[in-house]
Design a protein around this motif. Structure first.
Motif, PDB file in Angstrom:
ATOM      1  N   SER A 183       5.714   3.033  -7.132  1.00  0.00           N
ATOM      2  CA  SER A 183       5.655   2.378  -7.912  1.00  0.00           C
ATOM      3  C   SER A 183       5.221   1.458  -8.394  1.00  0.00           C
ATOM      4  N   ILE A 184       6.884   1.083  -8.597  1.00  0.00           N
ATOM      5  CA  ILE A 184       6.892  -0.779  -8.613  1.00  0.00           C
ATOM      6  C   ILE A 184       7.929  -1.148  -7.393  1.00  0.00           C
ATOM      7  N   ALA A 185       7.039  -2.157  -6.941  1.00  0.00           N
ATOM      8  CA  ALA A 185       7.708  -2.138  -4.591  1.00  0.00           C
ATOM      9  C   ALA A 185       8.582  -2.894  -5.357  1.00  0.00           C
ATOM     10  N   ASN A 186       9.438  -3.213  -4.718  1.00  0.00           N
ATOM     11  CA  ASN A 186      11.149  -4.189  -4.148  1.00  0.00           C
ATOM     12  C   ASN A 186      10.197  -5.126  -2.953  1.00  0.00           C
ATOM     13  N   ALA A 187       9.684  -5.925  -2.827  1.00  0.00           N
ATOM     14  CA  ALA A 187      10.713  -7.145  -3.850  1.00  0.00           C
ATOM     15  C   ALA A 187      10.112  -7.189  -4.563  1.00  0.00           C
ATOM     16  N   ARG A 188       8.361  -7.790  -4.321  1.00  0.00           N
ATOM     17  CA  ARG A 188       6.863  -8.490  -5.380  1.00  0.00           C
ATOM     18  C   ARG A 188       6.848  -8.077  -6.417  1.00  0.00           C
ATOM     19  N   ASN A 189       6.976  -6.822  -6.944  1.00  0.00           N
ATOM     20  CA  ASN A 189       6.572  -6.353  -8.140  1.00  0.00           C
ATOM     21  C   ASN A 189       5.244  -5.629  -7.758  1.00  0.00           C
ATOM     22  N   ASP A 190       4.735  -5.283  -6.812  1.00  0.00           N
ATOM     23  CA  ASP A 190       3.845  -4.295  -6.378  1.00  0.00           C
ATOM     24  C   ASP A 190       3.115  -3.323  -6.754  1.00  0.00           C
ATOM     25  N   ILE A 191       2.164  -3.583  -7.490  1.00  0.00           N
ATOM     26  CA  ILE A 191       2.013  -1.806  -8.749  1.00  0.00           C
ATOM     27  C   ILE A 191       1.594  -0.766  -8.231  1.00  0.00           C
ATOM     28  N   LEU A 192       1.428  -0.066  -7.602  1.00  0.00           N
ATOM     29  CA  LEU A 192       0.813   1.486  -6.770  1.00  0.00           C
ATOM     30  C   LEU A 192      -0.072   2.074  -8.386  1.00  0.00           C
ATOM     31  N   HIS A 246       5.346  -1.622   1.107  1.00  0.00           N
ATOM     32  CA  HIS A 246       5.336  -2.013   0.543  1.00  0.00           C
ATOM     33  C   HIS A 246       6.762  -1.444  -0.598  1.00  0.00           C
ATOM     34  N   ILE A 247       7.689  -0.733   0.557  1.00  0.00           N
ATOM     35  CA  ILE A 247       8.665  -0.271   0.089  1.00  0.00           C
ATOM     36  C   ILE A 247       9.826  -0.756   0.613  1.00  0.00           C
ATOM     37  N   TYR A 248      11.021   0.224   0.041  1.00  0.00           N
ATOM     38  CA  TYR A 248      12.580  -0.204   0.213  1.00  0.00           C
ATOM     39  C   TYR A 248      12.392  -0.075   1.976  1.00  0.00           C
ATOM     40  N   GLU A 249      13.138  -1.064   2.502  1.00  0.00           N
ATOM     41  CA  GLU A 249      13.603  -1.314   3.859  1.00  0.00           C
ATOM     42  C   GLU A 249      14.468  -0.389   4.850  1.00  0.00           C
ATOM     43  N   GLY A 250      15.308   0.896   3.685  1.00  0.00           N
ATOM     44  CA  GLY A 250      15.854   1.784   4.059  1.00  0.00           C
ATOM     45  C   GLY A 250      15.156   2.983   4.451  1.00  0.00           C
ATOM     46  N   THR A 251      13.895   2.943   3.926  1.00  0.00           N
ATOM     47  CA  THR A 251      12.631   4.143   4.009  1.00  0.00           C
ATOM     48  C   THR A 251      11.567   3.713   5.144  1.00  0.00           C
ATOM     49  N   ARG A 252      11.776   1.889   5.328  1.00  0.00           N
ATOM     50  CA  ARG A 252      11.062   1.842   6.169  1.00  0.00           C
ATOM     51  C   ARG A 252      11.532   2.209   7.391  1.00  0.00           C
ATOM     52  N   GLY A 253      12.803   1.877   7.323  1.00  0.00           N
ATOM     53  CA  GLY A 253      13.407   1.950   8.597  1.00  0.00           C
ATOM     54  C   GLY A 253      13.894   3.688   9.723  1.00  0.00           C
ATOM     55  N   LEU A 254      13.370   4.571   8.144  1.00  0.00           N
ATOM     56  CA  LEU A 254      14.035   5.641   8.426  1.00  0.00           C
ATOM     57  C   LEU A 254      12.355   6.451   9.034  1.00  0.00           C
ATOM     58  N   LEU A 255      11.251   5.654   8.254  1.00  0.00           N
ATOM     59  CA  LEU A 255       9.650   6.590   9.269  1.00  0.00           C
ATOM     60  C   LEU A 255       9.889   5.482  10.500  1.00  0.00           C
ATOM     61  N   LEU A 256      10.123   4.143  10.658  1.00  0.00           N
ATOM     62  CA  LEU A 256       9.676   3.952  12.254  1.00  0.00           C
ATOM     63  C   LEU A 256      10.597   4.708  13.368  1.00  0.00           C
ATOM     64  N   ASP A 310      -0.549  -2.067   3.847  1.00  0.00           N
ATOM     65  CA  ASP A 310      -0.506  -3.520   3.313  1.00  0.00           C
ATOM     66  C   ASP A 310      -1.663  -3.421   2.202  1.00  0.00           C
ATOM     67  N   ASP A 311      -2.516  -3.366   2.085  1.00  0.00           N
ATOM     68  CA  ASP A 311      -3.073  -3.743   0.590  1.00  0.00           C
ATOM     69  C   ASP A 311      -2.994  -2.081  -0.374  1.00  0.00           C
ATOM     70  N   ILE A 312      -1.621  -1.928  -0.524  1.00  0.00           N
ATOM     71  CA  ILE A 312      -2.188  -0.999  -0.984  1.00  0.00           C
ATOM     72  C   ILE A 312      -3.447  -0.016  -2.978  1.00  0.00           C
ATOM     73  N   ALA A 313      -3.746  -1.595  -3.376  1.00  0.00           N
ATOM     74  CA  ALA A 313      -4.392  -0.895  -3.773  1.00  0.00           C
ATOM     75  C   ALA A 313      -6.197  -0.372  -3.112  1.00  0.00           C
ATOM     76  N   ASP A 314      -6.280  -0.484  -2.077  1.00  0.00           N
ATOM     77  CA  ASP A 314      -7.180  -0.599  -1.046  1.00  0.00           C
ATOM     78  C   ASP A 314      -7.365   1.002  -1.353  1.00  0.00           C
ATOM     79  N   ALA A 315      -8.589   1.558  -1.889  1.00  0.00           N
ATOM     80  CA  ALA A 315      -7.700   3.514  -1.789  1.00  0.00           C
ATOM     81  C   ALA A 315      -9.065   3.924  -0.484  1.00  0.00           C
ATOM     82  N   ASP A 316      -9.510   2.820  -0.366  1.00  0.00           N
ATOM     83  CA  ASP A 316     -10.503   3.459   1.100  1.00  0.00           C
ATOM     84  C   ASP A 316      -9.279   3.369   1.752  1.00  0.00           C
ATOM     85  N   ALA A 317      -8.616   2.489   1.837  1.00  0.00           N
ATOM     86  CA  ALA A 317      -7.402   1.781   2.920  1.00  0.00           C
ATOM     87  C   ALA A 317      -6.407   3.216   3.975  1.00  0.00           C
TER      88      ALA A 317
END
Length: 431
Positions: free
Chosen positions: A155-164, A108-118, A132-139
């Motif tokens: 910290s707050i993901a774009n676009a669904r507001n997932d909280i890290l 759950h990150i900005y698409e420009g950052t995802r493109g940079l990584l990939l 995918d499940d950023i709430a799962d520390a074991d993952a």
């Protein structure tokens, strides 16, 4: 021999150079490519030690003043200002990783950052695993390899507001002596300071809330100053081994600030990411009113989100300030003073309804930006997330009728009136 009667051009060029110092209330703008040295030894000392200023690409008083300002806001040891938010992300990642290394990142990150990584870092031999499940520390823990050099999330993901869950994920990073890097653009240091919860590094697109007016580009990397060569040196040989020509290691010269010193000395200037002093000045001016703006924007956003959630034409609202959001309780743990001002909502009418919306609003501006004093709207599925597959977009909560709002500082009654005018035909169509 001196020139007793210099020609016109010779007089004109240096005539304004010798000016007495004047105390300026605003940060002075040093709009210069280079700086004059006092004498031969002064130049040699600068190139030998890095002290002072010689060339704006490697350091500038205006830029340095804004770096101190932003470091104070984020509770950071030091900061490095760069030319854009994207430059901040790549500078931070190249500060800790190189060919053959590995990064674990939130999906759950900005698409420009995802493109940079990939696309880009992959070409440099840096591989990324996405969680995918950023709430799962074991993952996160299970994705770490011997060559993993950083964990990365927003910290707050774009676009669904997932909280890290910064404390939990930074705990995983600490287990392996690697840094957690948090993009804190959407939260801003007014709402959240990740370094206080265990993150090692923070990045921002300063073009957004820090500057605030949608007029300049900039980015910043901030560090906690707690790099420990004894425990983390094996994961950062470039920081603990001697440099070329027997130069003492970065860690030997800078101690706990080794990471940020390496970003300042070796990554940002060599990759040409240095900012304009004028942009730095405008970012610093904007940062002075950051708290006032974010407080107002967050309050407006909550009112707008509540209003939208009650509309028949609206299928869902993904704003973490609403109790219906799955991360609302986690937001209460981390966010102080508001819940941010960027969120998505989905219209029941799908793509056609979304098209009508963006073409009908008058107070909202249709553009690709966030964190502006103006309220903005964008359709993610056909813009920022257009390169994702339909299934990937669905996982991220981006559907055909989904729209992203960035709420500004306008009177909230006017924002809601604009929305009501546009959604009334959609409500009637649903009915």
């Amino acid at each position: 021999m001196t020139v007793d009667s210099p020609g016109f051009a010779t007089t004109a060029v240096p005539a304004a150079r010798r000016q007495g110092a004047a105390p300026s209330r605003a940060t002075p703008i040093y709009l210069t490519a280079g700086f004059e040295f006092d004498d031969f030894d002064h130049a040699a000392d600068h190139f030998g030690t890095g002290a002072g200023f010689g060339y704006t690409r490697t350091g500038n008083p205006t830029v340095h003043a804004v770096e101190r300002q932003l470091a104070a806001l984020e509770s950071a040891s030091e900061a490095v200002l760069v030319a854009s938010g994207q430059a901040a992300v790549v500078t931070a990642l190249l500060t800790v990783a190189g060919a053959g290394d590995h990064i674990v990142s939130s999906t759950h990150i900005y698409e420009g950052t995802r493109g940079l990584l990939l696309d880009n870092l992959a070409r440099l031999g840096i591989e990324t695993t996405f969680i995918d499940d950023i709430a799962d520390a074991d993952a996160w823990r299970g994705a770490v390899r011997p060559n993993t050099r950083a964990l990365f999330g927003e910290s707050i993901a774009n676009a669904r507001n997932d909280i890290l869950d910064i404390a939990a994920i930074s705990g995983v990073a600490d287990e392996f002596a690697i840094p957690l890097i948090v993009d804190n653009t959407l939260a801003t240091p007014f709402l959240l300071r990740p370094l206080e919860h265990g993150a090692a590094m923070v990045v921002h697109s300063a073009s957004k809330f820090l500057a605030g007016h949608g007029s300049v580009l900039g980015g910043v990397i901030l560090d906690d100053g707690r790099f420990d060569a004894a425990t983390a040196g094996h994961n950062a040989p470039h920081l603990v081994l001697p440099g070329r020509g027997g130069l003492p290691s970065v860690a030997a010269r800078h101690g706990g600030n080794a990471r940020i010193a390496y970003a300042r000395e070796s990554v940002a200037p060599r990759f040409g990411a240095s900012p304009s002093p004028l942009n730095a000045f405008l970012i610093g001016q904007g940062a002075e009113t950051l708290g006032l703006r974010v407080e107002r924007q967050s309050r407006n956003a909550l009112d707008v989100a509540r209003w939208l959630s009650a509309q028949d034409a609206v299928e869902s609202v993904d704003y973490v300030g609403l109790e219906s959001h799955p991360d609302h309780s986690l937001a209460a743990k981390y966010l102080q003073g508001g819940h941010g001002s960027i969120f998505t909502f989905t219209l029941s009418g799908g793509l056609d309804a979304a098209r009508d919306f963006v073409e009908s609003v008058e107070v909202f501006t249709h553009m690709t930006h966030i964190g502006d004093v103006r309220s903005l709207v964008l359709h993610p599925a056909t813009t920022s997330h257009s390169h994702r597959s339909p299934d990937e977009r669905d996982v991220l909560g981006v559907r055909p009728g989904t729209l992203r709002l960035s709420i500004g500082i306008e009177n909230v009654a006017d924002l809601i009136a604009d929305l009501a005018r546009v959604l009334e035909p959609a409500r009637q169509a649903v009915a």
